[in-house]
Design a protein around this motif. Structure first.
Motif, mmCIF file in Angstrom:
data_model
loop_
_atom_site.group_PDB
_atom_site.id
_atom_site.type_symbol
_atom_site.label_atom_id
_atom_site.label_comp_id
_atom_site.label_asym_id
_atom_site.label_seq_id
_atom_site.Cartn_x
_atom_site.Cartn_y
_atom_site.Cartn_z
ATOM 1 N N PHE A 106 20.444 -4.698 26.452
ATOM 2 C CA PHE A 106 19.608 -5.287 26.296
ATOM 3 C C PHE A 106 18.236 -4.062 26.193
ATOM 4 O O PHE A 106 17.455 -3.956 25.760
ATOM 5 C CB PHE A 106 18.540 -5.810 28.010
ATOM 6 C CG PHE A 106 17.812 -5.492 28.998
ATOM 7 C CD1 PHE A 106 16.850 -6.648 27.611
ATOM 8 C CD2 PHE A 106 16.664 -5.140 29.348
ATOM 9 C CE1 PHE A 106 15.317 -6.571 27.632
ATOM 10 C CE2 PHE A 106 15.422 -4.626 29.475
ATOM 11 C CZ PHE A 106 14.613 -6.160 29.278
ATOM 12 N N PHE A 107 18.975 -3.343 27.214
ATOM 13 C CA PHE A 107 18.419 -1.754 27.138
ATOM 14 C C PHE A 107 17.732 -1.571 25.701
ATOM 15 O O PHE A 107 16.681 -0.946 25.523
ATOM 16 C CB PHE A 107 18.087 -1.030 27.924
ATOM 17 C CG PHE A 107 17.913 -1.420 30.134
ATOM 18 C CD1 PHE A 107 16.736 -1.132 29.783
ATOM 19 C CD2 PHE A 107 19.103 -1.643 30.597
ATOM 20 C CE1 PHE A 107 16.321 -1.733 30.980
ATOM 21 C CE2 PHE A 107 18.709 -2.026 32.068
ATOM 22 C CZ PHE A 107 17.347 -1.875 32.130
ATOM 23 N N ILE A 161 10.828 -0.328 33.844
ATOM 24 C CA ILE A 161 11.774 -0.994 32.933
ATOM 25 C C ILE A 161 13.319 -0.002 32.962
ATOM 26 O O ILE A 161 13.960 -0.468 33.023
ATOM 27 C CB ILE A 161 11.295 -2.298 31.861
ATOM 28 C CG1 ILE A 161 10.474 -2.982 32.963
ATOM 29 C CG2 ILE A 161 12.909 -2.983 31.666
ATOM 30 C CD1 ILE A 161 10.808 -4.126 33.930
ATOM 31 N N MET A 162 12.383 0.453 31.528
ATOM 32 C CA MET A 162 14.033 1.466 31.399
ATOM 33 C C MET A 162 14.778 2.590 31.564
ATOM 34 O O MET A 162 15.335 3.071 31.374
ATOM 35 C CB MET A 162 13.310 2.099 29.993
ATOM 36 C CG MET A 162 12.690 1.059 28.554
ATOM 37 S SD MET A 162 13.760 -0.225 28.157
ATOM 38 C CE MET A 162 14.911 1.272 27.336
ATOM 39 N N ASN A 163 13.377 2.608 32.353
ATOM 40 C CA ASN A 163 13.839 3.969 33.587
ATOM 41 C C ASN A 163 13.848 3.822 34.963
ATOM 42 O O ASN A 163 15.119 4.248 35.210
ATOM 43 C CB ASN A 163 13.043 5.455 33.291
ATOM 44 C CG ASN A 163 12.953 5.720 31.703
ATOM 45 O OD1 ASN A 163 14.340 5.814 31.256
ATOM 46 N ND2 ASN A 163 11.577 6.215 31.730
ATOM 47 N N LYS A 166 13.448 5.143 20.462
ATOM 48 C CA LYS A 166 13.255 6.065 21.591
ATOM 49 C C LYS A 166 12.945 5.159 23.348
ATOM 50 O O LYS A 166 12.286 4.386 23.500
ATOM 51 C CB LYS A 166 11.245 6.609 22.085
ATOM 52 C CG LYS A 166 11.525 7.028 20.436
ATOM 53 C CD LYS A 166 9.882 7.952 20.692
ATOM 54 C CE LYS A 166 10.035 8.511 18.976
ATOM 55 N NZ LYS A 166 8.697 8.669 18.315
ATOM 56 N N TRP A 167 13.605 5.654 23.958
ATOM 57 C CA TRP A 167 13.854 4.968 25.578
ATOM 58 C C TRP A 167 13.156 5.660 26.490
ATOM 59 O O TRP A 167 12.531 6.563 26.309
ATOM 60 C CB TRP A 167 15.102 5.582 25.550
ATOM 61 C CG TRP A 167 16.443 5.172 26.990
ATOM 62 C CD1 TRP A 167 15.507 4.818 28.218
ATOM 63 C CD2 TRP A 167 16.646 3.831 26.578
ATOM 64 N NE1 TRP A 167 16.046 3.823 29.312
ATOM 65 C CE2 TRP A 167 17.171 3.999 28.179
ATOM 66 C CE3 TRP A 167 18.053 2.949 25.714
ATOM 67 C CZ2 TRP A 167 18.283 2.669 28.837
ATOM 68 C CZ3 TRP A 167 19.306 2.395 26.072
ATOM 69 C CH2 TRP A 167 18.914 1.834 27.788
ATOM 70 N N GLY A 168 12.709 4.013 26.951
ATOM 71 C CA GLY A 168 11.445 4.636 28.494
ATOM 72 C C GLY A 168 10.037 5.442 27.588
ATOM 73 O O GLY A 168 9.100 5.913 29.110
ATOM 74 N N THR A 169 9.486 5.247 27.101
ATOM 75 C CA THR A 169 8.192 5.487 27.132
ATOM 76 C C THR A 169 7.160 4.759 27.406
ATOM 77 O O THR A 169 6.591 4.427 28.339
ATOM 78 C CB THR A 169 7.668 5.585 25.358
ATOM 79 O OG1 THR A 169 7.880 5.485 24.798
ATOM 80 C CG2 THR A 169 8.121 7.458 25.208
#
Length: 125
Positions: free
Chosen positions: A22-23, A42-44, A34-37
């Motif tokens: 999912f992530f 949610i992502m972090n 890009k992860w978590g911007t």
């Protein structure tokens, strides 16, 4: 099996591979790999640590944005592992007819978790 605990409720997500998928799918398809911007709550917080209750309303809003974004992607755009885009999903290619796009594949359980947490006014997830 992995899941989220909200007070005395436990919401099973599925395998760790499914959760990471999912992530990875969100990061790859909605965030240009890009992860978590844009979806950092949610992502972090939700994925990497724990979600503080004061952030639950923002997380619900971000989840709605993610759902809206994922409606544009068919199931074949699922990403198993953001670090290895050639990895195949850990499930069969045959899926339920109710899964029409990535939004209705992933979002339902996350929405239940966040709404239950908001209703119970918990301190963190």
């Amino acid at each position: 099996m992995v899941g989220f605990k909200v007070k005395y409720y436990c919401f099973q997500i599925g395998s760790a591979d499914f959760l990471f998928s999912f992530f990875s799918t969100v990061a790859y398809n909605l965030k240009n790999e890009k992860w978590g911007t844009k979806f950092s709550i949610i992502m972090n917080e939700l994925y990497l640590s724990e979600l503080n209750s004061s952030h639950i309303p923002v997380a619900i809003n971000k989840l709605r944005q993610i759902k809206q974004g994922l409606t544009k992607y068919s199931f074949d755009k699922v990403v198993r592992d953001i670090q290895n885009s050639s990895a195949q999903p850990p499930w069969e290619t045959t899926i339920s007819d109710t899964i029409t796009d990535l939004s209705n594949y992933f979002i339902t359980i996350f929405n239940h978790v966040l709404l239950k947490a908001e209703k119970l006014k918990i301190t963190s997830i």
